[in-house]
Motif scaffolding. Structure first.
Motif, PDB file in Angstrom:
ATOM      1  N   TYR A   5       4.683   1.417  -9.012  1.00  0.00           N
ATOM      2  CA  TYR A   5       5.037   2.106  -7.766  1.00  0.00           C
ATOM      3  C   TYR A   5       4.185   1.582  -6.612  1.00  0.00           C
ATOM      4  CZ  TYR A   5       7.904   5.930  -9.696  1.00  0.00           C
ATOM      5  OH  TYR A   5       8.904   6.674 -10.256  1.00  0.00           O
ATOM      6  N   LEU A   6       2.879   1.540  -6.818  1.00  0.00           N
ATOM      7  CA  LEU A   6       1.970   1.113  -5.749  1.00  0.00           C
ATOM      8  C   LEU A   6       2.233  -0.331  -5.334  1.00  0.00           C
ATOM      9  CD1 LEU A   6      -1.298   2.814  -7.042  1.00  0.00           C
ATOM     10  CD2 LEU A   6       0.033   3.479  -5.029  1.00  0.00           C
ATOM     11  N   LEU A   7       2.417  -1.210  -6.312  1.00  0.00           N
ATOM     12  CA  LEU A   7       2.655  -2.625  -5.992  1.00  0.00           C
ATOM     13  C   LEU A   7       3.979  -2.825  -5.265  1.00  0.00           C
ATOM     14  CD1 LEU A   7       1.313  -4.439  -9.188  1.00  0.00           C
ATOM     15  CD2 LEU A   7       0.240  -4.300  -6.915  1.00  0.00           C
ATOM     16  N   SER A   8       4.993  -2.077  -5.652  1.00  0.00           N
ATOM     17  CA  SER A   8       6.298  -2.248  -5.003  1.00  0.00           C
ATOM     18  C   SER A   8       6.232  -1.845  -3.533  1.00  0.00           C
ATOM     19  CB  SER A   8       7.376  -1.457  -5.730  1.00  0.00           C
ATOM     20  OG  SER A   8       7.150  -0.070  -5.581  1.00  0.00           O
ATOM     21  N   PHE A   9       5.553  -0.768  -3.231  1.00  0.00           N
ATOM     22  CA  PHE A   9       5.473  -0.356  -1.833  1.00  0.00           C
ATOM     23  C   PHE A   9       4.451  -1.170  -1.058  1.00  0.00           C
ATOM     24  CE2 PHE A   9       8.578   2.616  -2.636  1.00  0.00           C
ATOM     25  CZ  PHE A   9       8.859   3.383  -1.528  1.00  0.00           C
ATOM     26  N   LEU A  10       3.452  -1.718  -1.726  1.00  0.00           N
ATOM     27  CA  LEU A  10       2.568  -2.677  -1.053  1.00  0.00           C
ATOM     28  C   LEU A  10       3.364  -3.914  -0.639  1.00  0.00           C
ATOM     29  CD1 LEU A  10      -0.792  -2.587  -3.042  1.00  0.00           C
ATOM     30  CD2 LEU A  10      -0.445  -2.058  -0.626  1.00  0.00           C
ATOM     31  N   GLY A  11       4.243  -4.383  -1.522  1.00  0.00           N
ATOM     32  CA  GLY A  11       5.105  -5.525  -1.209  1.00  0.00           C
ATOM     33  C   GLY A  11       6.038  -5.220  -0.050  1.00  0.00           C
ATOM     34  N   ALA A  12       6.609  -4.030  -0.048  1.00  0.00           N
ATOM     35  CA  ALA A  12       7.508  -3.633   1.044  1.00  0.00           C
ATOM     36  C   ALA A  12       6.742  -3.544   2.363  1.00  0.00           C
ATOM     37  CB  ALA A  12       8.165  -2.297   0.720  1.00  0.00           C
ATOM     38  N   THR A  13       5.540  -2.983   2.302  1.00  0.00           N
ATOM     39  CA  THR A  13       4.704  -2.910   3.508  1.00  0.00           C
ATOM     40  C   THR A  13       4.407  -4.303   4.036  1.00  0.00           C
ATOM     41  OG1 THR A  13       3.685  -0.853   2.747  1.00  0.00           O
ATOM     42  CG2 THR A  13       2.477  -2.110   4.417  1.00  0.00           C
ATOM     43  N   TYR A  14       4.073  -5.202   3.144  1.00  0.00           N
ATOM     44  CA  TYR A  14       3.786  -6.587   3.527  1.00  0.00           C
ATOM     45  C   TYR A  14       4.997  -7.229   4.209  1.00  0.00           C
ATOM     46  CZ  TYR A  14       2.924 -11.577   3.126  1.00  0.00           C
ATOM     47  OH  TYR A  14       2.784 -12.904   3.399  1.00  0.00           O
ATOM     48  N   ASN A  15       6.176  -7.068   3.615  1.00  0.00           N
ATOM     49  CA  ASN A  15       7.393  -7.663   4.182  1.00  0.00           C
ATOM     50  C   ASN A  15       7.675  -7.151   5.598  1.00  0.00           C
ATOM     51  OD1 ASN A  15       7.900  -9.239   1.940  1.00  0.00           O
ATOM     52  ND2 ASN A  15       9.243  -7.724   1.000  1.00  0.00           N
ATOM     53  N   HIS A  16       7.601  -5.837   5.781  1.00  0.00           N
ATOM     54  CA  HIS A  16       7.877  -5.269   7.102  1.00  0.00           C
ATOM     55  C   HIS A  16       6.801  -5.676   8.108  1.00  0.00           C
ATOM     56  CE1 HIS A  16      11.384  -2.987   5.961  1.00  0.00           C
ATOM     57  NE2 HIS A  16      10.745  -2.504   4.913  1.00  0.00           N
ATOM     58  N   ALA A  17       5.540  -5.697   7.680  1.00  0.00           N
ATOM     59  CA  ALA A  17       4.451  -6.102   8.577  1.00  0.00           C
ATOM     60  C   ALA A  17       4.606  -7.563   8.993  1.00  0.00           C
ATOM     61  CB  ALA A  17       3.102  -5.875   7.907  1.00  0.00           C
ATOM     62  N   MET A  18       5.005  -8.419   8.065  1.00  0.00           N
ATOM     63  CA  MET A  18       5.213  -9.835   8.403  1.00  0.00           C
ATOM     64  C   MET A  18       6.347 -10.001   9.404  1.00  0.00           C
ATOM     65  SD  MET A  18       3.026 -11.899   7.099  1.00  0.00           S
ATOM     66  CE  MET A  18       1.821 -10.679   7.556  1.00  0.00           C
ATOM     67  N   ASP A  19       7.411  -9.204   9.260  1.00  0.00           N
ATOM     68  CA  ASP A  19       8.505  -9.257  10.237  1.00  0.00           C
ATOM     69  C   ASP A  19       8.003  -8.870  11.626  1.00  0.00           C
ATOM     70  OD1 ASP A  19      10.310 -10.050   8.306  1.00  0.00           O
ATOM     71  OD2 ASP A  19      11.130  -8.037   7.980  1.00  0.00           O
ATOM     72  N   LEU A  20       7.156  -7.848  11.696  1.00  0.00           N
ATOM     73  CA  LEU A  20       6.607  -7.439  12.993  1.00  0.00           C
ATOM     74  C   LEU A  20       5.695  -8.512  13.577  1.00  0.00           C
ATOM     75  CD1 LEU A  20       5.726  -3.670  12.417  1.00  0.00           C
ATOM     76  CD2 LEU A  20       7.535  -4.611  13.856  1.00  0.00           C
ATOM     77  N   ILE A  21       4.884  -9.125  12.732  1.00  0.00           N
ATOM     78  CA  ILE A  21       3.971 -10.167  13.205  1.00  0.00           C
ATOM     79  C   ILE A  21       4.738 -11.391  13.697  1.00  0.00           C
ATOM     80  CG2 ILE A  21       2.216 -11.827  12.437  1.00  0.00           C
ATOM     81  CD1 ILE A  21       1.127  -9.513  10.631  1.00  0.00           C
ATOM     82  N   LYS A  22       5.739 -11.801  12.944  1.00  0.00           N
ATOM     83  CA  LYS A  22       6.498 -13.005  13.300  1.00  0.00           C
ATOM     84  C   LYS A  22       7.422 -12.803  14.494  1.00  0.00           C
ATOM     85  CE  LYS A  22       6.773 -14.891   8.617  1.00  0.00           C
ATOM     86  NZ  LYS A  22       7.686 -15.128   7.484  1.00  0.00           N
ATOM     87  N   ASP A  74       6.180   3.141   4.379  1.00  0.00           N
ATOM     88  CA  ASP A  74       5.806   2.571   3.075  1.00  0.00           C
ATOM     89  C   ASP A  74       4.329   2.800   2.759  1.00  0.00           C
ATOM     90  OD1 ASP A  74       8.431   1.810   2.653  1.00  0.00           O
ATOM     91  OD2 ASP A  74       8.113  -0.280   3.212  1.00  0.00           O
ATOM     92  N   PRO A  75       3.396   2.465   3.665  1.00  0.00           N
ATOM     93  CA  PRO A  75       1.989   2.753   3.346  1.00  0.00           C
ATOM     94  C   PRO A  75       1.689   4.250   3.333  1.00  0.00           C
ATOM     95  CG  PRO A  75       2.147   1.715   5.498  1.00  0.00           C
ATOM     96  CD  PRO A  75       3.510   1.679   4.891  1.00  0.00           C
ATOM     97  N   LEU A  76       2.435   5.036   4.122  1.00  0.00           N
ATOM     98  CA  LEU A  76       2.252   6.482   4.085  1.00  0.00           C
ATOM     99  C   LEU A  76       2.607   7.028   2.703  1.00  0.00           C
ATOM    100  CD1 LEU A  76       1.490   8.958   5.796  1.00  0.00           C
ATOM    101  CD2 LEU A  76       3.919   9.185   6.358  1.00  0.00           C
ATOM    102  N   ALA A  77       3.666   6.494   2.107  1.00  0.00           N
ATOM    103  CA  ALA A  77       4.039   6.899   0.751  1.00  0.00           C
ATOM    104  C   ALA A  77       2.924   6.545  -0.234  1.00  0.00           C
ATOM    105  CB  ALA A  77       5.350   6.231   0.332  1.00  0.00           C
ATOM    106  N   ILE A  78       2.292   5.397  -0.049  1.00  0.00           N
ATOM    107  CA  ILE A  78       1.178   5.007  -0.918  1.00  0.00           C
ATOM    108  C   ILE A  78       0.026   5.992  -0.758  1.00  0.00           C
ATOM    109  CG2 ILE A  78      -0.604   3.254  -1.303  1.00  0.00           C
ATOM    110  CD1 ILE A  78       1.535   1.150  -0.486  1.00  0.00           C
TER     111      ILE A  78
END
Length: 183
Positions: free
Chosen positions: A62-79, A107-111
């Protein structure tokens, strides 16, 4: 107060109710146990218990899946900047762009919820993953056709939703069992 079974008179401070009437008055220790039963179970609580290896593995997923989702959304915002999804696809409506951008925070709030209050975290995980899968599939199918959902991102989300639905009840039951054992 003391309620005696023989003369039904109040005396002192404690209440002694006969068992034959089926009434139970909690003692101070029982009240403390009741409060403990209402205490939140956290991921830390799960990992301090020597047993429950399956529960630990499920929570790591659970934690890894939402960490991955957080990473994906954060990268979209950065790029691509704030509300990046219209830049990636001109068919994305404003409300959907806002929703996907907000997932960067949900996503990080869920974590965090999962780490500090397992039951609340499980609920937030469910709300996020169910809404995300439904919205993503609706968007993909309505803009690109029926088979457009066959890609790594969409399939991995669907698999996690199935995983969540298959395991959430087990996790909930195990944590309730842990609470009862700790009373």
């Amino acid at each position: 107060m003391m309620f005696s079974s023989s003369d039904n008179m109040f005396q002192g401070r404690d209440v002694d109710i006969p068992k034959r009437k089926g009434l139970v008055v909690p003692t101070e220790n029982q009240e403390a146990g009741y409060a403990m039963n209402k205490r939140r179970v956290s991921v830390k609580d799960i990992f301090t218990v020597k047993k429950s290896y399956v529960l630990k593995i499920l929570l790591i997923i659970y934690l890894l899946s939402f960490l991955g989702a957080t990473y994906n959304h954060a990268m979209d915002l950065i790029k691509y900047g704030l509300f990046p999804y219209q830049r990636l696809n001109s068919n994305v409506p404003v409300w959907l762009n806002i929703y996907w951008t907000l997932l960067t925070f949900f996503d990080p709030l869920a974590i965090i919820f999962l780490l500090y209050s397992l039951n609340m975290g499980l609920v937030l995980y469910g709300v996020v993953i169910v809404s995300d899968v439904l919205i993503n599939y609706w968007f993909m199918i309505s803009t690109k056709g029926l088979f457009s959902w066959i890609n790594f991102g969409q399939i991995s989300q669907l698999l996690f939703l199935v995983f969540y639905l298959a395991t959430v009840r087990l996790i909930y039951k195990e944590t309730q069992k842990m609470q009862r054992e700790n009373q």
